[in-house]
Design an enzyme around this catalytic site. Structure first.
Site, PDB file in Angstrom:
ATOM      1  N   CYS A 186       0.839  -1.201   0.000  1.00  0.00           N
ATOM      2  CA  CYS A 186       0.000   0.000   0.000  1.00  0.00           C
ATOM      3  C   CYS A 186       0.872   1.249   0.000  1.00  0.00           C
ATOM      4  O   CYS A 186       1.861   1.332   0.746  1.00  0.00           O
ATOM      5  CB  CYS A 186      -0.917  -0.006   1.229  1.00  0.00           C
ATOM      6  N   HIS A 246      -9.742  -3.465  -0.988  1.00  0.00           N
ATOM      7  CA  HIS A 246      -8.613  -2.717  -0.415  1.00  0.00           C
ATOM      8  C   HIS A 246      -9.016  -1.264  -0.146  1.00  0.00           C
ATOM      9  O   HIS A 246      -8.786  -0.727   0.945  1.00  0.00           O
ATOM     10  CB  HIS A 246      -7.427  -2.787  -1.380  1.00  0.00           C
ATOM     11  N   GLU A 247      -9.629  -0.624  -1.145  1.00  0.00           N
ATOM     12  CA  GLU A 247     -10.031   0.775  -0.989  1.00  0.00           C
ATOM     13  C   GLU A 247     -11.244   0.916  -0.060  1.00  0.00           C
ATOM     14  O   GLU A 247     -11.369   1.900   0.667  1.00  0.00           O
ATOM     15  CB  GLU A 247     -10.340   1.394  -2.355  1.00  0.00           C
ATOM     16  N   HIS A 272      -9.933   1.136   3.296  1.00  0.00           N
ATOM     17  CA  HIS A 272      -9.444   2.502   3.547  1.00  0.00           C
ATOM     18  C   HIS A 272     -10.580   3.439   3.936  1.00  0.00           C
ATOM     19  O   HIS A 272     -10.438   4.277   4.825  1.00  0.00           O
ATOM     20  CB  HIS A 272      -8.744   3.049   2.304  1.00  0.00           C
TER      21      HIS A 272
END
Length: 240
Positions: free
Chosen positions: A143, A186-187, A190
């Site tokens: 990342c 993944h996002e 976040h």
């Protein structure tokens, strides 16, 4: 005979040296961030903004661990207006600048549920379907917000269905598989203050940022529980 033997020995030595050098170079270029190439890591501390307080005169900055903005659980977008469109445009520019596949607005210090993934934009996204747990895929992830020597093995759903809104407030549903599904998850993490280091069973250390161990230790178990949770499409927590 002596000359021929000497020549053969010299050739064998040369060939051996070349093979050794090739092996060293291959190992060097295939290695993941050799310690002597890792640069010291410097975190950021961005000012948290909302869409209402967004400064439209400046380019967006990109947060670096352990910036507190990376741990916020983003708020839903309420208005689909010009500021939202501007924000999405700027986020896409940041993606191009830092070489990211996708980006959540929180990575730029913006408290809003906005996620960009290549050319796609997801406002207030929810995961409404996940493939069976036994189909989950293993990935080795890195990342951009973390030190370059951090790599984590993650388990991600192989296929997901996402319900979201576009920049005009029109609802849509998208089915994502394999790499697209991984990148979205993944996002999505976040967007809710979850980092890939939270997916690791044990605490991780960084040569370029040794303080990571001490910073992560107090809340790692709780954050790991959130990262592994598949029962909810929308994660909400008091953890920061």
């Amino acid at each position: 005979m002596m000359l021929v033997g000497s020549s053969r020995r010299r050739n064998a030595i040369v060939d051996g040296s070349r093979a050794f050098a090739a092996a060293i170079l291959t190992s060097f270029f295939q290695a993941e961030a050799p310690w002597f190439l890792i640069k010291p890591w410097h975190g950021t501390r961005l000012t948290l903004q909302t869409l209402d307080t967004l400064d439209t005169s400046k380019d967006f900055s990109f947060a670096q661990y352990p910036d507190p903005v990376l741990r916020i659980d983003a708020k839903e977008v309420k208005q689909y207006d010009e500021k939202l469109k501007f924000c999405v445009y700027k986020l896409q520019k940041v993606c191009q600048r830092v070489g990211a596949v996708g980006l959540a607005a929180t990575q730029c210090g913006i408290d809003a549920q906005i996620l960009v993934l290549r050319d796609a934009v997801y406002i207030n996204p929810h995961i409404v379907y996940r493939s069976d747990e036994f189909q989950m895929k293993t990935w080795r992830e890195q990342c951009l917000v973390l030190p370059q020597d951090i790599r984590v093995e993650t388990l991600r759903d192989a296929s997901i269905q996402v319900a979201a809104f576009d920049i005009y407030g029109t609802p849509f549903v998208a089915t994502l598989e394999d790499e697209e599904a991984r990148a979205f998850q993944h996002e999505f993490d976040h967007m809710h203050g979850i980092l890939i280091i939270d997916h690791s069973y044990s605490l991780l250390s960084s040569s370029s940022f040794p303080s990571m161990l001490d910073l992560e230790a107090p809340l790692h178990s709780e954050r790991r529980y959130r990262a592994w949770d598949r029962t909810s499409s929308f994660r909400s927590s008091q953890l920061r």
